[in-house]
Scaffold this active site. Structure first.
Site, PDB file in Angstrom:
ATOM      1  N   ASP A 166       0.902  -1.149   0.000  1.00 56.19           N
ATOM      2  CA  ASP A 166       0.000   0.000   0.000  1.00 56.19           C
ATOM      3  C   ASP A 166       0.938   1.194   0.000  1.00 56.19           C
ATOM      4  O   ASP A 166       1.582   1.477   1.019  1.00 56.19           O
ATOM      5  CB  ASP A 166      -0.899   0.027   1.235  1.00 56.19           C
ATOM      6  CG  ASP A 166      -1.884   1.172   1.170  1.00 56.19           C
ATOM      7  OD1 ASP A 166      -1.470   2.294   0.794  1.00 56.19           O
ATOM      8  OD2 ASP A 166      -3.072   0.977   1.474  1.00 56.19           O
ATOM      9  N   HIS A 167       1.056   1.862  -1.144  1.00 58.77           N
ATOM     10  CA  HIS A 167       2.160   2.830  -1.239  1.00 58.77           C
ATOM     11  C   HIS A 167       1.981   4.005  -0.278  1.00 58.77           C
ATOM     12  O   HIS A 167       2.937   4.714   0.011  1.00 58.77           O
ATOM     13  CB  HIS A 167       2.364   3.300  -2.683  1.00 58.77           C
ATOM     14  CG  HIS A 167       1.378   4.310  -3.164  1.00 58.77           C
ATOM     15  ND1 HIS A 167       0.130   3.974  -3.606  1.00 58.77           N
ATOM     16  CD2 HIS A 167       1.451   5.665  -3.275  1.00 58.77           C
ATOM     17  CE1 HIS A 167      -0.519   5.072  -3.969  1.00 58.77           C
ATOM     18  NE2 HIS A 167       0.265   6.115  -3.778  1.00 58.77           N
TER      19      HIS A 167
ATOM     20  N   HIS B  89      -5.810   2.675   1.008  1.00 61.58           N
ATOM     21  CA  HIS B  89      -5.051   3.821   1.524  1.00 61.58           C
ATOM     22  C   HIS B  89      -5.758   4.517   2.694  1.00 61.58           C
ATOM     23  O   HIS B  89      -5.158   4.774   3.740  1.00 61.58           O
ATOM     24  CB  HIS B  89      -4.819   4.858   0.426  1.00 61.58           C
ATOM     25  CG  HIS B  89      -4.273   4.292  -0.855  1.00 61.58           C
ATOM     26  ND1 HIS B  89      -3.333   3.298  -0.871  1.00 61.58           N
ATOM     27  CD2 HIS B  89      -4.537   4.581  -2.157  1.00 61.58           C
ATOM     28  CE1 HIS B  89      -3.031   2.998  -2.135  1.00 61.58           C
ATOM     29  NE2 HIS B  89      -3.761   3.765  -2.926  1.00 61.58           N
TER      30      HIS B  89
HETATM   31  C1  BG6 Z   1      -3.494   4.739  -6.522  1.00 60.40           C
HETATM   32  C2  BG6 Z   1      -4.816   4.816  -7.223  1.00 60.40           C
HETATM   33  O1  BG6 Z   1      -3.470   3.647  -5.640  1.00 60.40           O
HETATM   34  O2  BG6 Z   1      -3.273   5.927  -5.783  1.00 60.40           O
HETATM   35  C3  BG6 Z   1      -4.901   6.045  -8.102  1.00 60.40           C
HETATM   36  O3  BG6 Z   1      -5.016   3.662  -8.014  1.00 60.40           O
HETATM   37  C4  BG6 Z   1      -4.553   7.279  -7.318  1.00 60.40           C
HETATM   38  O4  BG6 Z   1      -6.196   6.163  -8.660  1.00 60.40           O
HETATM   39  C5  BG6 Z   1      -3.247   7.099  -6.571  1.00 60.40           C
HETATM   40  O5  BG6 Z   1      -4.460   8.373  -8.223  1.00 60.40           O
HETATM   41  C6  BG6 Z   1      -2.992   8.259  -5.637  1.00 60.40           C
HETATM   42  O6  BG6 Z   1      -1.709   8.159  -5.099  1.00 60.40           O
HETATM   43  P1  BG6 Z   1      -0.925   9.453  -4.600  1.00 60.40           P
HETATM   44  O7  BG6 Z   1       0.324   8.911  -4.015  1.00 60.40           O
HETATM   45  O8  BG6 Z   1      -0.723  10.327  -5.798  1.00 60.40           O
HETATM   46  O9  BG6 Z   1      -1.817  10.110  -3.593  1.00 60.40           O
END
Ligand code: BG6
Length: 513
Positions: free
Chosen positions: A200-201, A263
């Protein structure tokens, strides 16, 4: 062989954070994520001397190409997407260790070739190599990849040793409870849980990690962090971008699956969980899962509904007109996919009983911002005004996760002057001011942690299943309801009226982050 050639990367890592000799194998090597995030992350780790002494990268994909072509793709990706410029000396060391294997995801013979390749590399360096398999493909091929890793003996390599194989799996991790369970079973039929790293980045973001530091390294917050002092919590994960070129994926997903289940629920868990006994991966994940279990099933219908969903309409963003979701490329006519979702969560435990957690996430919102705001109860009465009608502002502690990372606190202060009048003021801390702005990207931390075998910032199987257990009834309800109850919001706004109503029912309103 001179030492700098033998160990071309390792020079910046504390001893106990070192990874064993490693080969990272990326499935989906010509994909978007590899170019935008993974290759630049590996390059930046090399630049900082954080890669293990013996390191190799193998791209695996269906398209046949020689190593040189994959090296070219990789260096182009670094030039375009790395947070720091390409340094020729670093690339000169990485390039010959960047290799390619072509094959199908359901082609056992190709996995045997991959196994042979890794064995050759081990022979070349005269040591065991840890294989870290990064599955960055569409979910339809997760299962064959996992099975083939098992069948080719790649999953069980060096099991029980520090060099045992590991697997990183990208989202989406299932699309409901049943599919998440099936994927977990698939994984654990081949790998042990300790070998599995579910990404989960958001957990790789510096500010998300800092949430733990703020909560548990500062003594002042814990006494206030409960129902006696906190009125409610608001979590906003807002994006300016629309669906872009991803309608093919997004139409099958929607905001609840794409952003909330993973997230946003992780942010809830880290904000609300009990103090863990240590920073150990299991200790933290035990607390997160305990918290997720305390979240009550949501009410889905009627005036007391805890959920809202909506799609963006035509609007204006950054001064430019933008089309509504239904007019975006590749979106199915009449689609009911939600581009915004908001939930009101009740946590049934001693700490949070009666404290609503409001969460929302959407595309094409007014501004890109992720924020966690803890809204405290107001000071009783107001001795600074002639009448009780004039309320003091409620203290709010806000964690600005991105962009413009920081923390702020709303306090009441005296307006300078001969009378005693109050005004809410903001105390601000900005990461960039204190620490500079060139912080590592989430994927750098996550790839490094997986190489080291530290699962703290990854999702455990039971966590993802519990989160899906909460979301699945909502998804099923929405599917049955079709358009009924699907609200809309103007692109470039803060979301639909139905999301405001979730808070208004308790006399609350969304703060503008
Ligand atoms: C991803 C989603 O997991 O997270 C995308 O699939 C989204 O739709 C993105 O744009 C958002 O990541 P961050 O790091 O830009 O907030």
């Amino acid at each position: 062989m001179p030492d700098h050639e033998r160990h071309p990367f390792l020079h910046g890592l504390s001893k106990h954070r070192g990874a064993p000799p490693t080969v990272v194998v990326i499935f989906g090597a010509s994909g978007d994520l590899t170019a935008r995030k993974l290759t630049p992350a590996i390059y930046n780790l090399a630049l900082d001397g954080l890669l293990p002494a013996d390191f190799f990268l193998i791209g695996y994909g269906r398209k046949p190409m020689p190593d040189a072509e994959f090296q070219q793709l990789s260096v182009d990706a670094i030039k375009e997407f790395s947070r720091r410029e390409l340094r020729d000396d670093v690339w000169a060391r990485l390039a010959p260790r960047t290799l390619y294997v072509s094959g199908g995801y359901d082609e056992p013979a190709a996995f045997t070739r991959l196994a042979q390749k890794i064995a050759e590399l081990e022979k070349q360096i005269g040591q065991d190599l840890q294989a870290l398999f990064y599955i960055s493909t569409p979910p339809s091929v997760f299962a064959p990849i996992i099975q083939n890793l098992g069948a080719a003996g790649l999953a069980a390599r060096h099991l029980g040793k520090p060099t045992q194989s590991k697997v990183i799996i990208e989202k989406p991790f299932g699309r409901d409870l049943a599919s998440a369970k099936a994927l977990n079973q698939e994984l654990t039929s081949v790998f042990e849980e300790s070998q599995v790293f579910r990404i989960d980045h958001y957990l790789g973001k510096e500010t998300v990690q800092d949430l733990l530091v703020q909560r548990f390294a500062n003594a002042i917050f814990e006494p206030l962090w409960n129902r006696n002092f906190v009125d409610h919590v608001q979590i906003t994960v807002a994006e300016e971008v629309g669906v872009e070129a991803r309608a093919g994926y997004y139409e099958q997903s929607g905001a609840l699956r794409d952003m909330i289940q993973n997230h946003t629920m992780q942010l809830v868990a880290l904000t609300a969980m009990e103090p863990p006994v240590s920073l150990d991966a299991e200790a933290i994940r035990d607390e997160k899962v305990k918290l997720l279990r305390a979240i009550q099933p949501l009410r889905l219908d009627g005036a007391a509904s805890d959920v809202a969903r909506a799609q963006y309409d035509d609007g204006i963003l950054g001064g430019k007109p933008v089309p509504g979701y239904l007019r975006e490329k590749d979106v199915t006519p009449g689609s009911t996919t939600e581009t915004f979702a908001a939930l009101r969560l009740s946590i049934n435990n001693w700490r949070w009983h009666g404290v609503p957690f409001y969460i929302r996430s959407g595309k094409r919102m007014a501004r890109r911002v992720t924020e966690i705001a803890i809204r405290f109860k107001r000071a009783p009465g107001n001795i600074f005004a002639d009448s009780d009608r004039f309320q003091l502002a409620a203290n709010t502690l806000a964690f600005q996760i991105q962009p413009d990372e920081g923390m702020s606190m709303i306090l009441n202060a005296k307006i300078p002057g001969l009378e005693t009048r109050t005004q809410p003021v903001k105390m601000n801390f900005k990461y960039a001011t204190t620490f500079g702005s060139n912080t590592p990207e989430a994927y750098e931390r996550l790839v490094l942690d997986a190489m080291i075998g530290d699962g703290t910032l990854f999702i455990r199987g039971d966590e993802t299943e519990r989160s899906w257990e909460l979301m699945t009834p909502i998804l099923e309800h929405w599917r049955e309801q079709k358009r009924a109850g699907l609200d809309s919001y103007t692109a470039g706004s803060w979301g639909p009226k139905s999301a405001d109503a979730l808070l208004a029912a308790n006399g609350h309103s969304w703060r503008e982050p």
